[in-house]
Design a protein around this motif. Structure first.
Motif, short mmCIF file in Angstrom:
data_model
loop_
_atom_site.label_atom_id
_atom_site.label_comp_id
_atom_site.label_asym_id
_atom_site.label_seq_id
_atom_site.Cartn_x
_atom_site.Cartn_y
_atom_site.Cartn_z
N THR A 8 0.80 -1.22 0.00
CA THR A 8 0.00 0.00 0.00
C THR A 8 0.83 1.26 0.00
O THR A 8 0.32 2.34 -0.31
N GLU A 9 2.10 1.17 0.36
CA GLU A 9 2.97 2.35 0.39
C GLU A 9 4.30 2.00 -0.28
O GLU A 9 4.80 0.89 -0.13
N GLY A 25 13.47 8.29 -5.89
CA GLY A 25 12.43 7.48 -6.49
C GLY A 25 11.57 6.78 -5.45
O GLY A 25 11.85 6.82 -4.24
N ASP A 26 10.51 6.16 -5.93
CA ASP A 26 9.65 5.30 -5.13
C ASP A 26 9.72 3.89 -5.70
O ASP A 26 9.71 3.70 -6.92
N SER A 27 9.79 2.90 -4.82
CA SER A 27 9.83 1.51 -5.22
C SER A 27 8.60 0.80 -4.69
O SER A 27 8.31 0.83 -3.50
N LEU A 35 10.62 -6.03 -13.42
CA LEU A 35 10.95 -4.63 -13.14
C LEU A 35 10.35 -3.71 -14.20
O LEU A 35 10.49 -3.96 -15.40
N VAL A 36 9.70 -2.63 -13.74
CA VAL A 36 9.15 -1.60 -14.63
C VAL A 36 9.58 -0.24 -14.08
O VAL A 36 9.19 0.14 -12.97
N HIS A 62 7.51 -5.20 -9.91
CA HIS A 62 8.37 -4.28 -9.16
C HIS A 62 8.45 -2.97 -9.93
O HIS A 62 9.12 -2.89 -10.96
N ALA A 63 7.73 -1.96 -9.47
CA ALA A 63 7.69 -0.67 -10.14
C ALA A 63 8.61 0.32 -9.44
O ALA A 63 8.56 0.46 -8.22
N VAL A 64 9.44 1.01 -10.22
CA VAL A 64 10.31 2.05 -9.69
C VAL A 64 9.99 3.34 -10.45
O VAL A 64 10.11 3.38 -11.69
#
Length: 290
Positions: A8-9, A25-27, A35-36, A62-64
Motif C-alpha cells: 500500500t505504500e 524514487g519510489d519503489s 521490473l518496470v 516491481h515498479a520504480v
C-alpha cells in the motif's frame, strides 16, 4: 509468484546518477517481480503516475518511479547538464544499480530518454519500452504549447489556487480539482511566500522539451528497436497525431499500440486506470509471471 501481497505504500529509494548526482524514487511491489521503471515528462515528478505503482505492485511487479535530474526530490545538475545523453546515462545507471533488466515506461521527455537509451551499447539492460504520447515526429504546435507552459510563471504563484488556475488553463480537458493541495508535490514555497514549480529552470536552456529538434536521432533509434514496444497515445493529444503514430509504426512494425479516448498529452494522469491496465497487460504478455 503470489499476486496477493499488500503493497500500500512505496519505499523511498535513491540512486546515483550521471556525474554523481542523487536521483530520488519510489519503489513498489516485490523485488523479485518483473521490473518496470517509470520516467515522467518535463516539469513533472514521479507522482505524475498516480496509482500506477500500487496497481503494478498488486499485479506482482516491481515498479520504480524516478524523479528526473532537476525535478522533484532529485538533485539539480550543478553544471546545468540536462542533455539527452545525461538522462540516458541516468536511466542505464539506475538499471545497473537495481541489478536486473527492466521495462521502461516513459512519458514525453522520459519517453525520449527511453527511446535513445534503447540504441545505447548497454541497451540489454532494457527488457521493453512503453512510449507514452511521444514519437519521433510530434506536432510542432503541441510541442510549443508544452514549452510555453514550462517557461511561464517564472515569478511563481501567490497561492496554490493561483497555480491550480494555471494548470486548469493548460489542461482544459481535465476537471479542475476542488482541493489544490495535491500541487504541493510539484511546487515549493520559498522565503518570499510565493509558490514555484520545483524543477530547475536551466532544463529549458537549449533543449527542454523541444522534441522536434532530434527527429533524425530518434528515428534512427526507432529503426533499431527489436525489444517489445508499446506506444500509448491520448486520443485528445495535440503532440502526437494519428499521422505521427503511423510514421512510428512504419519504423517499428512490431510495435503494439493503445489509444486512450479520454486522455490528452498527459495520458497517464488523465486516465490512469486505463493507462495502467495497458502497461500491466503489455508486461504480462512479454514475461513469465508464474
Amino acid at each position: 509468484m503470489s499476486n496477493e501481497a499488500d503493497f500500500t505504500e512505496p519505499a523511498r529509494v535513491t540512486f546515483r546518477g550521471y556525474g554523481g548526482i542523487n536521483l530520488a524514487g519510489d519503489s513498489w511491489g516485490p523485488q523479485d517481480g518483473p521490473l518496470v521503471v517509470f520516467l515522467h515528462g518535463g516539469g513533472q515528478t514521479r507522482h505524475s503516475w498516480k496509482d500506477s505503482g500500487l496497481a503494478l505492485a498488486k499485479a506482482g511487479m516491481h515498479a520504480v518511479q524516478l524523479d528526473a535530474r532537476g525535478h522533484g526530490d532529485s538533485d539539480w545538475a550543478p553544471e546545468g547538464d540536462y542533455t539527452r545523453g545525461a538522462m540516458v546515462e541516468d536511466l542505464l545507471g539506475v538499471l545497473e544499480q537495481i541489478g536486473k533488466p527492466g521495462f521502461v515506461v516513459g512519458a514525453s521527455m522520459g519517453g525520449l530518454t527511453g527511446l535513445i537509451a534503447s540504441a545505447h551499447p548497454q541497451h540489454e539492460r532494457m527488457t521493453g519500452l512503453v512510449l507514452v504520447d511521444v514519437v519521433p515526429r510530434p506536432e510542432v504546435a503541441g510541442v510549443e504549447r508544452v514549452i510555453n507552459f514550462l517557461g511561464s510563471n517564472p515569478e511563481g504563484f501567490a497561492s496554490l489556487e493561483e497555480a491550480a488556475d494555471a494548470v486548469a488553463a493548460y489542461l482544459p480537458h481535465r476537471r479542475r480539482p476542488r482541493n489544490p493541495e495535491g500541487l504541493q508535490r510539484n511546487l515549493r514555497q520559498r522565503e518570499d511566500g510565493r509558490w514555484y514549480w520545483h524543477w530547475d529552470p536551466a532544463m529549458l536552456g537549449g533543449r527542454g522539451e523541444q522534441i522536434d529538434m532530434h527527429t533524425e536521432a530518434l528515428e534512427d533509434a526507432a529503426r533499431q528497436l527489436t525489444m517489445p514496444v508499446l506506444l500509448v497515445r491520448g486520443a485528445l493529444s495535440d503532440v502526437v497525431s494519428e499521422e505521427g503514430v503511423r510514421s512510428f509504426q512504419a519504423l517499428v512494425p512490431h510495435a503494439e499500440y493503445a489509444e486512450i479516448g479520454a486522455a490528452a498529452h498527459t495520458a497517464a494522469s488523465d486516465a490512469n486506470d486505463e493507462f495502467t491496465d495497458a502497461v500491466v497487460d503489455f508486461v504480462r504478455a512479454h514475461v513469465n509471471m508464474e
